[in-house]
Design an enzyme around this catalytic site. Sequence first.
Site, mmCIF file in Angstrom:
data_model
loop_
_atom_site.group_PDB
_atom_site.id
_atom_site.type_symbol
_atom_site.label_atom_id
_atom_site.label_comp_id
_atom_site.label_asym_id
_atom_site.label_seq_id
_atom_site.Cartn_x
_atom_site.Cartn_y
_atom_site.Cartn_z
ATOM 1 N N TYR A 1 0.828 -1.205 0.000
ATOM 2 C CA TYR A 1 0.000 0.000 0.000
ATOM 3 C C TYR A 1 0.865 1.260 0.000
ATOM 4 O O TYR A 1 0.723 2.135 -0.865
ATOM 5 C CB TYR A 1 -0.910 -0.018 1.227
ATOM 6 C CG TYR A 1 -1.776 1.210 1.393
ATOM 7 C CD1 TYR A 1 -2.736 1.538 0.446
ATOM 8 C CD2 TYR A 1 -1.639 2.025 2.522
ATOM 9 C CE1 TYR A 1 -3.543 2.657 0.613
ATOM 10 C CE2 TYR A 1 -2.443 3.137 2.695
ATOM 11 C CZ TYR A 1 -3.392 3.447 1.735
ATOM 12 O OH TYR A 1 -4.185 4.554 1.897
ATOM 13 N N LYS B 1 1.385 4.067 -3.162
ATOM 14 C CA LYS B 1 0.977 5.464 -3.002
ATOM 15 C C LYS B 1 2.159 6.411 -3.181
ATOM 16 O O LYS B 1 2.014 7.501 -3.751
ATOM 17 C CB LYS B 1 0.333 5.666 -1.622
ATOM 18 C CG LYS B 1 -1.026 4.997 -1.458
ATOM 19 C CD LYS B 1 -2.084 5.708 -2.277
ATOM 20 C CE LYS B 1 -3.478 5.248 -1.929
ATOM 21 N NZ LYS B 1 -4.541 6.026 -2.585
#
Length: 254
Positions: free
Chosen positions: A158, A162
Amino acid sequence: MSNKTVYLVTGANRGIGLGLVSVLAARPDAIVFAGARDPAAQSLKDLAAKHPNLHPIKFVVNDKANNEEAIAEIKKTAGQLDVVIPNAGVAKYVGPVSTTPPSEYRDHWEINTLGTIVLFQAAQELLLASPTGAPIFAYISTGAGSISRYFSLQATPYGSSKAAANFIVKALDAENPTLVVFAISPGWVATDMGNPGAAAAGLSEAPISVAESVEGVLSRIDGATKEKSSGRFWNFKPTFGGMPWDLDQDEIPW
């Protein structure tokens, strides 16, 4: 062309996305396209019944043909596009790098990073033609994507996806003189995506409500300009409390 502001929000059927379209649809000067894999979701049907300026549309992250179809529908319906808020994302794995399956990195990068690129490429012609002269592309990022302000969530698929998308934001800012493009951390929000990580950290739920996050996110988007806003990584608002996830500044270091 409409004299109203036309928005596209992706991942709009729940969580932060649903919060964003709920607030935007209540504005009399807005036309809102709520992008979701299932545009017939009950949450969007109920909202559209209250607000005729809300248009649920099918949006599949990282699907080039679908993204182009969605933008074509926006052009046909509203004739313009002024603000894009790429909010759709995935956070579905917690674990150390040593044991995280490569497939998890691939899944997160496909959605959180490549999905952002595919959306911009599909939307760019209509978005850059916005009659405002200063169209906005406001990427919903995360504090977990900051390298300089790193804290360990053991969620590297994650966070890294990002961080990569944040780099795309910087590139888009440099490549597009009229585009107001920036990343926003919405905080650690009590949603279906945020709460599992909170449970892993020993919390009953994530510390920020959807309403609080949405208010902060829109405060960064409303009135954003190339000079003061673009090419930067904004916090939805400063938070205090001394916990690793608290960010007490307006701007987050890359």
